[in-house]
Design a protein around this motif. Structure first.
Motif, short mmCIF file in Angstrom:
data_model
loop_
_atom_site.label_atom_id
_atom_site.label_comp_id
_atom_site.label_asym_id
_atom_site.label_seq_id
_atom_site.Cartn_x
_atom_site.Cartn_y
_atom_site.Cartn_z
N GLU A 40 11.76 -28.71 -94.33
CA GLU A 40 11.09 -29.97 -94.08
C GLU A 40 11.40 -30.50 -92.56
OE1 GLU A 40 14.25 -28.13 -95.74
OE2 GLU A 40 13.46 -29.04 -97.45
N SER A 100 16.01 -27.27 -102.66
CA SER A 100 16.86 -27.60 -102.96
C SER A 100 16.53 -28.90 -103.32
CB SER A 100 18.39 -27.99 -101.96
OG SER A 100 18.21 -26.79 -100.38
N GLY A 147 21.39 -36.45 -97.98
CA GLY A 147 21.23 -34.83 -97.27
C GLY A 147 22.65 -34.28 -95.92
N GLU A 148 22.60 -33.26 -94.95
CA GLU A 148 22.98 -32.32 -94.36
C GLU A 148 22.18 -32.73 -93.25
OE1 GLU A 148 25.48 -29.40 -94.34
OE2 GLU A 148 24.64 -28.87 -92.31
N ALA A 149 20.39 -32.16 -93.41
CA ALA A 149 19.98 -32.28 -91.95
C ALA A 149 18.84 -31.02 -92.25
CB ALA A 149 20.57 -31.12 -91.10
N ASN A 176 18.80 -37.42 -94.23
CA ASN A 176 19.53 -37.05 -93.51
C ASN A 176 20.71 -37.70 -92.49
OD1 ASN A 176 19.29 -34.11 -95.09
ND2 ASN A 176 17.45 -34.56 -94.12
N PHE A 189 14.15 -32.98 -98.01
CA PHE A 189 14.28 -32.35 -99.84
C PHE A 189 13.23 -32.12 -99.44
CE2 PHE A 189 19.01 -34.04 -98.72
CZ PHE A 189 19.09 -32.78 -99.37
N GLY A 248 15.66 -28.42 -93.27
CA GLY A 248 15.78 -27.50 -93.46
C GLY A 248 14.30 -26.75 -92.30
N HIS A 286 25.72 -30.28 -103.24
CA HIS A 286 24.49 -30.79 -102.42
C HIS A 286 23.36 -29.30 -103.88
CE1 HIS A 286 21.13 -29.58 -99.59
NE2 HIS A 286 22.26 -30.57 -99.10
N1 URA Z 1 19.18 -29.91 -97.40
C1 URA Z 1 19.82 -31.05 -96.46
O1 URA Z 1 20.24 -31.74 -96.49
N2 URA Z 1 18.39 -31.71 -96.50
C2 URA Z 1 16.97 -31.75 -96.11
O2 URA Z 1 16.16 -32.82 -95.76
C3 URA Z 1 16.83 -30.18 -97.07
C4 URA Z 1 18.29 -29.55 -97.05
#
Ligand code: URA
Length: 233
Positions: free
Chosen positions: A97, A108, A90-92, A130, A104, A94, A204
Motif C-alpha cells: 500500500e 489482505s 483498516g489499520e494502516a 485506514n 488494501f 502495509g 481483519h
Molecule cells: N492492512 C490494513 O489495515 N490496511 C491496509 O491498507 C493494508 C493492510
C-alpha cells in the motif's frame, strides 16, 4: 459464462460459505444486491471536492507525526466512491500500500476485494481507508501519538462520505472508532450507532489469512451489512 460462475463460487468457497439457500425470499434479496444504489451525482461531486480538500490539507509530504521520518514512501489517503453507502476502515498501510499509494492492495486487500464482491459490490462502489495514512516501520502497531495526529482526517472522511454502514476491519480500527479497549471477539457480531451510521466490526482480512475458519463469521457480518444496505435489517 461457466467460468464466471466458477469464479463466483470460488469467492464464496474462499469465504467459507458451504451452501446456498433455497428460501425464495432470501434468493430474491440476493438477486437485488446489484440494486444497492449510490447517492446522487450532485452530492457525489461536492463530496469528491471535499475529499480532495482533505487530501490537499494533509499534503503529499505530511509531517504531523514521526512516521514521516520512519521510512514511509507516501501518504495513503483512501480510495473508492465519494458517496459510498459502505465504507471499510483498516489499520494502516502495509508495504504494498505504501508503494502504490492505495489501501488494501496486498494479500489482505485481495481478500477484502473478494469479500466486497461476495455481497455483490465492487471496490469502486465502496470506500476504503485506514485510521493511519502512513506505513509504520515493519508494520508495527500505530502508536497513540500517530493515531491522535491522523484520526481527525479519518473522521472528516467519514463525515463527507456519510456512509450507511462502516465496517472497521480488525481490533485496531474497531477500538479506535468506538474508543474502547474491548477485544475484537467482543465487538464483532454486534452493531453500533456511530456518527449517524451503523458500525459493524469484523475481523481483519490479515487475520482471516492466518485463521481461515473465521471466514464464516465474517460472512455472517457481511450478510448483515448487505441486509442493512437493502433496508432489511
Ligand atoms: N492492512 C490494513 O489495515 N490496511 C491496509 O491498507 C493494508 C493492510
Amino acid at each position: 459464462m461457466s467460468r464466471e460462475i466458477a469464479d463466483h463460487l470460488r469467492y464464496y468457497a474462499e469465504l467459507g460459505v458451504t451452501g446456498l439457500s433455497r428460501d425464495a425470499k432470501w434468493r430474491a434479496r440476493a438477486d437485488a444486491v446489484p440494486e444497492v444504489r449510490l447517492k446522487a451525482d450532485a452530492t457525489g461531486q461536492s463530496a469528491t471536492e471535499s475529499l480532495d480538500l482533505i487530501e490537499t490539507e494533509i499534503g503529499p509530504a505530511c509531517t504531523r507525526c514521526k512516521l514521516c521520518t520512519l521510512g514511509r514512501t507516501q501518504v495513503v489517503f483512501g480510495v473508492g466512491h465519494p458517496k459510498a453507502r459502505l465504507m471499510f476502515v483498516g489499520e494502516a498501510p502495509g508495504e504494498e500500500e505504501d508503494e502504490r499509494g492505495e489501501p488494501f492492495v496486498g494479500r489482505s486487500g485481495q481478500l477484502l476485494t473478494k469479500i466486497i464482491e461476495a455481497i455483490g459490490l465492487s471496490r469502486e462502489q465502496v470506500y476504503i481507508a485506514n485510521v493511519i495514512k502512513c506505513r509504520p516501520p515493519n508494520n508495527r502497531n500505530p502508536e497513540p501519538d500517530e493515531v491522535a495526529a491522523c484520526e481527525p482526517y479519518l473522521f472528516r472522511q467519514i463525515d463527507v462520505i456519510n456512509p450507511t454502514v462502516i465496517v472497521p476491519l480488525g481490533k485496531f480500527a474497531a477500538q479506535c472508532l468506538l474508543k474502547t479497549t474491548d477485544p475484537i471477539t467482543k465487538l464483532r457480531g454486534r452493531r453500533f450507532d456511530y456518527r449517524g451510521t451503523t458500525l459493524i466490526p469484523t475481523f481483519h482480512p490479515a487475520y482471516l489469512l492466518r485463521n481461515p475458519s473465521a471466514k464464516r463469521e465474517v460472512w455472517d457480518d457481511m450478510k448483515l451489512v448487505r441486509a442493512i444496505l437493502q433496508g432489511d435489517a
